[in-house]
Design an enzyme around this catalytic site. Structure first.
Site, short mmCIF file in Angstrom:
data_model
loop_
_atom_site.label_atom_id
_atom_site.label_comp_id
_atom_site.label_asym_id
_atom_site.label_seq_id
_atom_site.Cartn_x
_atom_site.Cartn_y
_atom_site.Cartn_z
N GLY A 93 -4.26 5.15 -8.08
CA GLY A 93 -4.90 6.73 -7.47
C GLY A 93 -5.55 6.52 -6.04
N SER A 142 -1.08 -0.17 -7.71
CA SER A 142 -2.02 0.38 -6.82
C SER A 142 -3.04 0.49 -6.03
CB SER A 142 -1.03 2.03 -7.27
OG SER A 142 -0.91 2.94 -5.82
N ALA A 143 -4.02 1.21 -5.93
CA ALA A 143 -4.51 1.11 -5.59
C ALA A 143 -6.10 -0.04 -6.03
CB ALA A 143 -5.96 2.20 -5.50
N HIS A 156 3.57 0.09 -2.98
CA HIS A 156 4.99 1.09 -2.82
C HIS A 156 5.37 0.93 -2.05
CE1 HIS A 156 2.84 3.59 -5.64
NE2 HIS A 156 1.82 3.63 -5.30
N GLU A 200 7.86 -0.73 -5.34
CA GLU A 200 8.21 -0.24 -6.89
C GLU A 200 8.81 -0.89 -7.82
OE1 GLU A 200 7.73 3.95 -6.10
OE2 GLU A 200 6.70 4.52 -4.94
#
Lengths: 231, 231
Positions: free
Chosen positions: B86, B118-119, B155, B190
């Site tokens: 997020g 991700s985060a 990403h 990714e």
């Protein structure tokens, strides 16, 4: 307060600042003393030379703002300032450390014509919370100049069609901003700018801008549109 | 220290966490108690329900970490933690405010299996200075868990070909990071992840990763490659 807040310094296949120079010169009018703020790039001297060359061609006298006491003098000497693009975090951290942020804010409210592109447009907003840049350095605060009461997202672009990349789109990122902040955001596409003169704001350039607010659908404004309701 | 640091939660055209679930389950082994950290999204409850459903299907007992004293208890109860993706700034600010950052760091060094996408991968790094996210809220510091000594850019993607957009490419942004910071960066595409087990790190998934350092050219590492030299 007079300002020109530009999405991008350079249009694809054009020269540095060519697309917005007529609008800048119109705002500058008879003024001749321009201060350039180079802090968004690592190579400040090279950046300052590029700006001096570009604005020099228009007959302006250009001095680069330095991160020391002379920098304050330069801002007091100037009749107009241009804040160049690059990394917004680096720009904000530098003007905070030397308290140039305060001088820049006071002078801009006091008649200095403020012009900024990309990171320089972010700096004119209440905070830098709508920058696209990577947080490569840490400013003590995200609070910026607050010359306008809305946020700008420079280099705004629509979600790419047909992409399989799963990173957030720009609109998703700005929706996340609005989850946390009540401030209006203008998604300013490349080739566009916002001109502010006192209580009036207008959209310049060739592309529409997207106005994003909490609780209402995003709204496109056409080139030339009045944006004074956002002030 | 055991960790799985994943570029993205969801591959295009696949289900939530499907691409990395086998690697997660291998690392989890016989453990059954999983804590989920939902703070990167605004809707924490909805996010927690989604994670509980996904990991529940694998036979794990899932509890969401809450931003209060119970959150610390949940991290002490858990044998593994998964930090969902997020907005990295929102995630870091929340774990800072409730000092969950300290508990998370201590527990991860003390045997808790750390997993993040991700985060959640950004959070495992020394700082969040290589996140792609918008700084929608302001953490008191960019310092993160520091479970690994390098930075991850999730990403990661190559510069688009044929684009006329003038915003910085990802590689330009990371070059700017290296101008200001000496820390090595892994551009994690990714579908890829980094597995850390003690003094060993390996690249998992289907795509090569780009290792960026000051003063040397970027270097591609193939899937399966040893990354232990970065620890």
């Amino acid at each position: 307060m007079q300002a020109l807040l530009v999405s991008n310094s350079t249009n694809h296949d054009e020269g540095y600042l060519d697309h917005c120079m007529p609008a800048m010169l119109e705002l500058i009018g008879e003024r001749r003393r321009l201060a350039f703020v180079p802090f968004a790039l690592f190579d400040r001297e090279g950046y300052a030379a590029r700006a001096a060359d570009r604005f020099g061609r228009e007959g302006l006298e250009v001095r680069a703002v330095t991160a020391d006491t002379t920098g304050h003098d330069t801002l007091r000497w100037a009749e107009a300032v241009f804040v160049g693009g690059g990394n917004t975090f680096r720009l904000l951290k530098t003007v905070q450390e030397h308290d140039l942020l305060t001088t820049l804010r006071q002078r801009s409210r006091d008649g200095l014509v403020y012009m900024g592109a990309s990171a320089g447009a972010n700096l004119a907003c209440p905070t830098i919370r709508t920058t696209n840049d990577m947080p490569i350095v840490q400013p003590v605060s995200f609070d910026a100049l607050g010359l306008v009461p809305f946020q700008i997202n420079p280099h705004y672009l629509n979600p790419p069609t047909g992409s399989t990349h799963m990173g957030e789109t720009r609109e998703q990122r700005l929706t996340e901003f609005l989850e946390e902040n009540p401030t209006v955001v203008v998604g300013l596409r490349e080739g566009s700018w916002i001109k502010v003169a006192g209580a009036a704001a207008t959209l310049g350039g060739l592309r529409p801008a997207l106005v994003l607010k909490r609780e209402t659908a995003p709204e496109e404004r056409s080139p030339g549109a009045d944006l004074s309701d956002l002030l």
